[in-house]
Design a protein around this motif. Structure first.
Motif, PDB file in Angstrom:
ATOM      1  N   PRO A 466      13.173  -5.697   1.930  1.00 22.71           N
ATOM      2  CA  PRO A 466      13.986  -4.765   1.075  1.00 22.71           C
ATOM      3  C   PRO A 466      13.685  -4.449  -0.308  1.00 22.71           C
ATOM      4  O   PRO A 466      13.281  -5.600  -1.104  1.00 22.71           O
ATOM      5  N   SER A 467      13.747  -3.284  -1.031  1.00 17.77           N
ATOM      6  CA  SER A 467      13.572  -3.113  -2.342  1.00 17.77           C
ATOM      7  C   SER A 467      11.981  -3.299  -2.679  1.00 17.77           C
ATOM      8  O   SER A 467      11.582  -3.012  -3.795  1.00 17.77           O
ATOM      9  N   MET A 468      11.161  -3.478  -1.903  1.00 20.47           N
ATOM     10  CA  MET A 468       9.824  -3.588  -1.728  1.00 20.47           C
ATOM     11  C   MET A 468       8.853  -2.382  -1.458  1.00 20.47           C
ATOM     12  O   MET A 468       7.947  -2.540  -1.434  1.00 20.47           O
ATOM     13  N   GLN A 469       9.499  -1.427  -1.183  1.00 15.64           N
ATOM     14  CA  GLN A 469       8.826  -0.185  -0.241  1.00 15.64           C
ATOM     15  C   GLN A 469       7.489   0.274  -1.186  1.00 15.64           C
ATOM     16  O   GLN A 469       6.623   0.981  -0.455  1.00 15.64           O
ATOM     17  N   GLY A 470       7.856   0.113  -2.647  1.00 13.94           N
ATOM     18  CA  GLY A 470       6.390   0.934  -3.420  1.00 13.94           C
ATOM     19  C   GLY A 470       5.641  -0.221  -3.753  1.00 13.94           C
ATOM     20  O   GLY A 470       4.774   0.030  -4.563  1.00 13.94           O
ATOM     21  N   VAL A 471       5.736  -1.550  -3.291  1.00 16.47           N
ATOM     22  CA  VAL A 471       4.653  -2.435  -3.641  1.00 16.47           C
ATOM     23  C   VAL A 471       3.370  -2.030  -3.387  1.00 16.47           C
ATOM     24  O   VAL A 471       2.915  -1.659  -2.221  1.00 16.47           O
ATOM     25  N   GLY A 472       2.335  -1.962  -4.398  1.00 19.79           N
ATOM     26  CA  GLY A 472       0.944  -1.511  -4.144  1.00 19.79           C
ATOM     27  C   GLY A 472       0.795   0.049  -3.937  1.00 19.79           C
ATOM     28  O   GLY A 472      -0.328   0.244  -3.392  1.00 19.79           O
ATOM     29  N   ALA A 473       1.748   0.637  -3.952  1.00 21.58           N
ATOM     30  CA  ALA A 473       1.713   2.137  -3.720  1.00 21.58           C
ATOM     31  C   ALA A 473       2.596   2.810  -4.943  1.00 21.58           C
ATOM     32  O   ALA A 473       2.293   2.938  -6.031  1.00 21.58           O
ATOM     33  N   ARG A 542      -4.723   1.927   0.340  1.00 22.17           N
ATOM     34  CA  ARG A 542      -6.077   2.176  -0.554  1.00 22.17           C
ATOM     35  C   ARG A 542      -6.886   3.139   0.325  1.00 22.17           C
ATOM     36  O   ARG A 542      -7.389   4.032  -0.311  1.00 22.17           O
ATOM     37  N   GLN A 543      -7.024   2.922   1.686  1.00 23.35           N
ATOM     38  CA  GLN A 543      -7.820   3.836   2.320  1.00 23.35           C
ATOM     39  C   GLN A 543      -6.998   4.807   3.160  1.00 23.35           C
ATOM     40  O   GLN A 543      -7.486   5.992   3.332  1.00 23.35           O
ATOM     41  N   HIS A 544      -5.746   4.564   3.246  1.00 23.01           N
ATOM     42  CA  HIS A 544      -4.685   5.258   4.065  1.00 23.01           C
ATOM     43  C   HIS A 544      -3.474   5.191   3.555  1.00 23.01           C
ATOM     44  O   HIS A 544      -2.696   3.938   3.442  1.00 23.01           O
ATOM     45  N   ALA A 559       4.004  12.551   5.072  1.00 22.02           N
ATOM     46  CA  ALA A 559       2.709  12.831   4.473  1.00 22.02           C
ATOM     47  C   ALA A 559       1.688  11.830   4.693  1.00 22.02           C
ATOM     48  O   ALA A 559       2.016  10.526   4.685  1.00 22.02           O
ATOM     49  N   HIS A 560       0.304  12.296   4.758  1.00 20.97           N
ATOM     50  CA  HIS A 560      -0.400  11.230   4.941  1.00 20.97           C
ATOM     51  C   HIS A 560      -1.720  11.676   3.973  1.00 20.97           C
ATOM     52  O   HIS A 560      -2.028  12.646   3.576  1.00 20.97           O
ATOM     53  N   ALA A 561      -2.621  10.480   3.650  1.00 22.99           N
ATOM     54  CA  ALA A 561      -3.649  10.725   3.282  1.00 22.99           C
ATOM     55  C   ALA A 561      -4.658   9.672   3.884  1.00 22.99           C
ATOM     56  O   ALA A 561      -4.464   8.607   3.556  1.00 22.99           O
ATOM     57  N   PHE A 562      -5.791  10.177   4.329  1.00 27.65           N
ATOM     58  CA  PHE A 562      -7.157   9.326   4.935  1.00 27.65           C
ATOM     59  C   PHE A 562      -8.307   9.592   4.076  1.00 27.65           C
ATOM     60  O   PHE A 562      -8.750  10.726   3.828  1.00 27.65           O
ATOM     61  N   ARG A 563      -8.931   8.539   3.776  1.00 34.23           N
ATOM     62  CA  ARG A 563     -10.224   8.603   3.165  1.00 34.23           C
ATOM     63  C   ARG A 563     -11.213   8.955   4.240  1.00 34.23           C
ATOM     64  O   ARG A 563     -11.455   8.406   5.168  1.00 34.23           O
ATOM     65  N   LEU A 564     -11.852  10.165   3.646  1.00 33.43           N
ATOM     66  CA  LEU A 564     -12.947  10.833   4.627  1.00 33.43           C
ATOM     67  C   LEU A 564     -14.187  10.059   4.343  1.00 33.43           C
ATOM     68  O   LEU A 564     -15.159   9.908   5.284  1.00 33.43           O
ATOM     69  N   ASN A 565     -14.646   9.987   3.306  1.00 35.96           N
ATOM     70  CA  ASN A 565     -16.047   9.254   2.737  1.00 35.96           C
ATOM     71  C   ASN A 565     -15.945   8.616   1.553  1.00 35.96           C
ATOM     72  O   ASN A 565     -15.073   8.028   0.789  1.00 35.96           O
ATOM     73  N   ASP A 566     -16.997   7.874   1.296  1.00 36.21           N
ATOM     74  CA  ASP A 566     -17.253   6.972   0.097  1.00 36.21           C
ATOM     75  C   ASP A 566     -17.317   7.758  -1.311  1.00 36.21           C
ATOM     76  O   ASP A 566     -17.051   7.128  -2.249  1.00 36.21           O
ATOM     77  N   ALA A 567     -17.376   9.093  -1.376  1.00 36.61           N
ATOM     78  CA  ALA A 567     -17.331   9.867  -2.398  1.00 36.61           C
ATOM     79  C   ALA A 567     -15.511   9.897  -3.025  1.00 36.61           C
ATOM     80  O   ALA A 567     -15.612  10.412  -4.107  1.00 36.61           O
ATOM     81  N   GLY A 568     -14.950   9.561  -2.213  1.00 37.92           N
ATOM     82  CA  GLY A 568     -13.418   9.284  -2.828  1.00 37.92           C
ATOM     83  C   GLY A 568     -12.899  10.700  -2.350  1.00 37.92           C
ATOM     84  O   GLY A 568     -11.884  11.139  -2.941  1.00 37.92           O
ATOM     85  N   THR A 569     -13.092  11.170  -1.032  1.00 39.47           N
ATOM     86  CA  THR A 569     -12.376  12.517  -0.660  1.00 39.47           C
ATOM     87  C   THR A 569     -11.238  11.879   0.262  1.00 39.47           C
ATOM     88  O   THR A 569     -11.743  11.271   1.305  1.00 39.47           O
ATOM     89  N   PHE A 570     -10.131  12.554   0.250  1.00 36.79           N
ATOM     90  CA  PHE A 570      -9.004  11.921   1.124  1.00 36.79           C
ATOM     91  C   PHE A 570      -8.661  13.285   1.907  1.00 36.79           C
ATOM     92  O   PHE A 570      -8.154  14.278   1.116  1.00 36.79           O
ATOM     93  N   GLU A 571      -8.126  13.300   3.182  1.00 40.21           N
ATOM     94  CA  GLU A 571      -7.710  14.278   3.773  1.00 40.21           C
ATOM     95  C   GLU A 571      -6.024  14.106   3.790  1.00 40.21           C
ATOM     96  O   GLU A 571      -5.533  13.059   4.046  1.00 40.21           O
ATOM     97  N   VAL A 572      -5.396  15.229   3.326  1.00 34.92           N
ATOM     98  CA  VAL A 572      -3.944  14.937   3.304  1.00 34.92           C
ATOM     99  C   VAL A 572      -3.139  15.817   4.252  1.00 34.92           C
ATOM    100  O   VAL A 572      -3.845  17.178   4.678  1.00 34.92           O
ATOM    101  N   SER A 573      -1.893  15.799   4.623  1.00 33.15           N
ATOM    102  CA  SER A 573      -1.306  16.394   5.440  1.00 33.15           C
ATOM    103  C   SER A 573       0.182  16.219   5.517  1.00 33.15           C
ATOM    104  O   SER A 573       0.722  15.433   4.800  1.00 33.15           O
ATOM    105  N   PHE A 574       0.811  17.187   6.156  1.00 31.93           N
ATOM    106  CA  PHE A 574       2.189  17.147   5.673  1.00 31.93           C
ATOM    107  C   PHE A 574       3.059  17.654   7.019  1.00 31.93           C
ATOM    108  O   PHE A 574       2.323  18.323   7.839  1.00 31.93           O
ATOM    109  N   SER A 575       4.129  17.139   7.225  1.00 37.89           N
ATOM    110  CA  SER A 575       5.197  17.722   8.133  1.00 37.89           C
ATOM    111  C   SER A 575       6.518  17.657   7.681  1.00 37.89           C
ATOM    112  O   SER A 575       6.732  16.757   7.064  1.00 37.89           O
ATOM    113  N   ARG A 576       7.471  18.451   8.208  1.00 35.77           N
ATOM    114  CA  ARG A 576       8.813  18.314   7.983  1.00 35.77           C
ATOM    115  C   ARG A 576       9.618  18.744   9.348  1.00 35.77           C
ATOM    116  O   ARG A 576       9.251  19.725   9.924  1.00 35.77           O
TER     117      ARG A 576
END
Length: 679
Positions: A466-473, A542-544, A559-576
């Protein structure tokens, strides 16, 4: 030295045995007090172990049993009871097996135990030879032994020719207006039996630190000294204003060595016990206030556990004041030492700052002792601090490492210091000053002193609390939907798996098809393996990363974000959820992803997303509003690829979130809400 009317040891023990047996025969359960720690009397313990049946029905009360465990097992088998408020290795397994009784008690309160139920019928004292006035001092365990020996019905003095005699005096304490006697002295005439012995004293020689731990221990000590130096106007000063509590163990000795090696002095020492670390400071002249008339111009201690050199240095030395434990450990007296710094160790510390120094898992290893007393007193002191020092990891017997920074202690663990008394935690990784921090800040600080190999896992586990949902994020936040209702936007955790499964089942067929760019069954999307992988195994922020919008305890967007490569590209996505179209959920989820990418993701440089060319107009409008660049997928002309740098998105997000309706109008979108994309 006055003449002593002594009784032979065996004769005295026979008399004691008969007295105790008489009490048992009368239906009582008498208490026999034995000195523990370095004050233990080997001859008396051997008598108990060799004929324990003589004490059947007797409770032996001892603080920190250092005698052989096999002897205490024989005593228990013969019907002897064992009681302790501080578990020593001699009785540790018996306590865990329920064969010996442990009284949880701060050391400052232990003397009160002898006012009532635990008043000894017999008490042994391991004393010095008498001085010219016939006074003896109560030896190496004086501060603890003083109350039970004075309260005992029948007192036995074991006078050891080798025992140092503490300096006996009366000191003024201007800070409290009290006059306090030092030395823990008693008149030999107050004892009912006196026995003379000439036996070696118990010595505690610190085992050398193993090579794999030496650097770790030295780093912790260095961090502590730097912390103390940082509390002075000149961080490079070699003159510290602190009075320190410095106990026994590898870390306290390493702290003393660090001070000696760098020529750093302290104002004074006020400690429940100490060992040869204080001797090193004393010999180096690094304890400044030791010669004045007042109590706090003495090196104050209750009991000692060290070498013969320490004992001889303290013999009749007026610069040391040996006091009863109820005085030494009284937080109300400790707090009057300006810049008081208590330095204690622990078995584990939780991310919220709960200290466990007594139990490993659910099994007793030790007890609170004076840890809480000194932490409380130091925290009350002007410019004081309560330091808990420990390695960040433990090398287990099987060769594996185990983190000593934990999310939470296991059920049944003994919290020797609760989170309500903020401490300063020091490991070889750094310093976590928990004072004045709210819960998520504490967790961030504690992650910084955890071993790097455990930080991601600890943060993941913490986010489920509880109350920690944002830790490290990213911290949770409230958002206003277009219809005026308030929804919660927060990082997802493993505890959301069931709710996310229910959420996916509520998506329309069209939303699922466009969201996952194909036909995938609800059963596949909500399988235990898939959801566990997404929301537990890989979710490290960090990676996801994954974020959810929640209204009335139901998930309405993801919403999600996944690391795709070492160059720092993340794939993002949404739904509602389909029934929340046009509420602005996508805009808020996008902004949370941008905030996360800018502050928490490991080297995030770019965001990447895909959608069908002829579908998802709302989503395409959302990407346009945030400044994504669109291009056709060279492998599929029906698919559009969107890309944007995180740096550009940060600036774009400020504009979009400030003027959502104007931005929507500029893109021709009728409402600022997304259509599902890739998860």
């Amino acid at each position: 030295m006055p003449q002593i009317s002594a009784t032979p040891l065996q004769t005295a023990l026979e008399l004691v045995g008969r007295r105790l047996a008489q009490h048992v025969a009368e239906g009582a359960r008498p208490v026999c007090y034995l000195p523990g720690n370095a004050g233990r009397i080997d001859a008396v313990e051997r008598w108990i172990f060799e004929q324990p049946q003589r004490l059947c029905g007797v409770d032996v009360f001892q603080v920190l049993a250092l005698g052989p465990a096999a002897g205490w097992r024989r005593a228990v088998m013969a019907g002897v009871g064992i009681v302790t408020p501080f578990i020593g290795p001699g009785v540790r397994e018996l306590v865990n097996a329920g064969l010996a009784r442990n009284i949880r008690c701060n050391l400052s309160q232990v003397p009160k135990l002898f006012d009532g139920r635990w008043r000894p019928q017999i008490a042994f004292a391991h004393t010095s030879p008498p001085d010219h006035a016939g006074r003896v001092t109560l030896g190496l365990n004086a501060g603890i032994d003083f109350a039970p020996v004075r309260q005992a019905v029948f007192k036995v003095a074991i006078v050891n020719a080798r025992m140092p005699r503490w300096h006996i005096a009366t000191h003024d304490d201007p800070a409290t207006g009290q006059r306090i006697d030092s030395g823990c002295a008693m008149n030999l005439a107050d004892f009912d039996l006196v026995v003379e012995i000439d036996e070696p004293l118990f010595e505690h020689q610190m085992a050398p630190v193993s090579p794999e731990h030496e650097g770790q221990t030295r780093a912790i000590a260095h961090q502590i000294v730097q912390l103390l130096r940082g509390a002075t106007p000149d961080p490079g000063s070699t003159v510290l204003p602190h009075t320190i509590q410095l106990g026994i163990g590898k870390i306290p000795n390493a702290v003393a060595n660090e001070l000696v090696n760098h020529g750093v002095s302290v104002r004074g020492v006020w400690s429940e016990l100490f060992s040869d670390g204080v001797l090193a400071l004393y010999r180096a002249g690094l304890i400044r206030d030791t010669k004045g008339p007042a109590l706090r111009e003495r090196i104050v201690v209750g009991f000692v556990l060290g070498s013969q050199a320490l004992y001889q240095t303290m013999h009749e030395n007026p610069e040391f004041a040996v006091l009863p434990q109820e005085i030494v450990n009284d937080p109300a007296l400790i707090k009057h030492n300006p810049s008081m710094a208590s330095i204690n160790s622990a078995l584990a510390v939780s991310l919220s700052g709960e200290v466990c120094a007594a139990t490993i898992a659910k099994r007793y290893y030790s007890d609170v002792g004076g840890q809480f007393d000194f932490a409380l007193g130091a925290s009350w002191a002007q410019d004081g601090m309560a330091i808990i020092a420990l390695p960040s990891v433990l090398l287990r017997g099987d060769g594996a490492l185990q983190s000593k920074i934990v999310v939470a202690h296991p059920e049944g663990a003994h919290h020797t210091i609760g989170a309500d008394l903020p401490v300063v935690v020091v490991t070889e990784q750094g310093i976590a000053d928990l004072r004045h921090l709210h819960d998520p800040e504490r967790v961030h600080a504690m992650l910084g002193v955890a071993h790097p190999n455990w930080r991601t896992l600890l943060a993941k586990e913490a986010r489920a609390l509880p109350s920690m949902q944002g830790v490290g994020a990213i911290p949770a936040q409230l958002i206003e939907l277009q219809d005026g209702r308030h929804a919660l936007l927060r990082p997802a955790t493993r505890d959301d798996i069931a709710a996310i499964g229910a959420y996916i089942a509520l998506l329309s067929n069209d939303d699922r098809r466009t969201r996952y760019m194909g036909t995938i069954s609800v059963a596949q999307l909500t399988s235990t393996e898939r959801l566990s992988r997404l929301y537990h195994d890989t979710l490290d922020y960090r990676q996801h990363a994954a974020f959810i919008a929640e209204l009335d305890n139901e998930i309405i967007g993801v919403a999600h974000a996944f690391r795709l490569n070492d160059a720092g590209t993340f794939e993002v996505s949404f739904s509602r959820r389909s029934d929340f179209r046009g509420q602005g959920i996508g805009r808020h989820l996008m902004q949370m992803l941008i905030d996360w990418g800018a502050t928490c993701a490991m080297g995030a440089q770019d965001f990447y997303a895909t959608t069908y060319r002829t579908e998802n107009p709302r989503m395409r409008a959302l990407f346009d509003r945030f400044g994504f660049v669109a291009k056709t997928d060279p492998d599929d002309p029906q698919v559009v690829i969107y890309t944007a740098s995180v740096a550009d998105l940060v600036h774009a997000g400020e504009r979009v979130m400030a003027r959502p309706h104007a931005a929507a109008a500029a893109t021709g979108a009728s409402a600022p809400a997304p259509v599902p994309a890739l998860q």
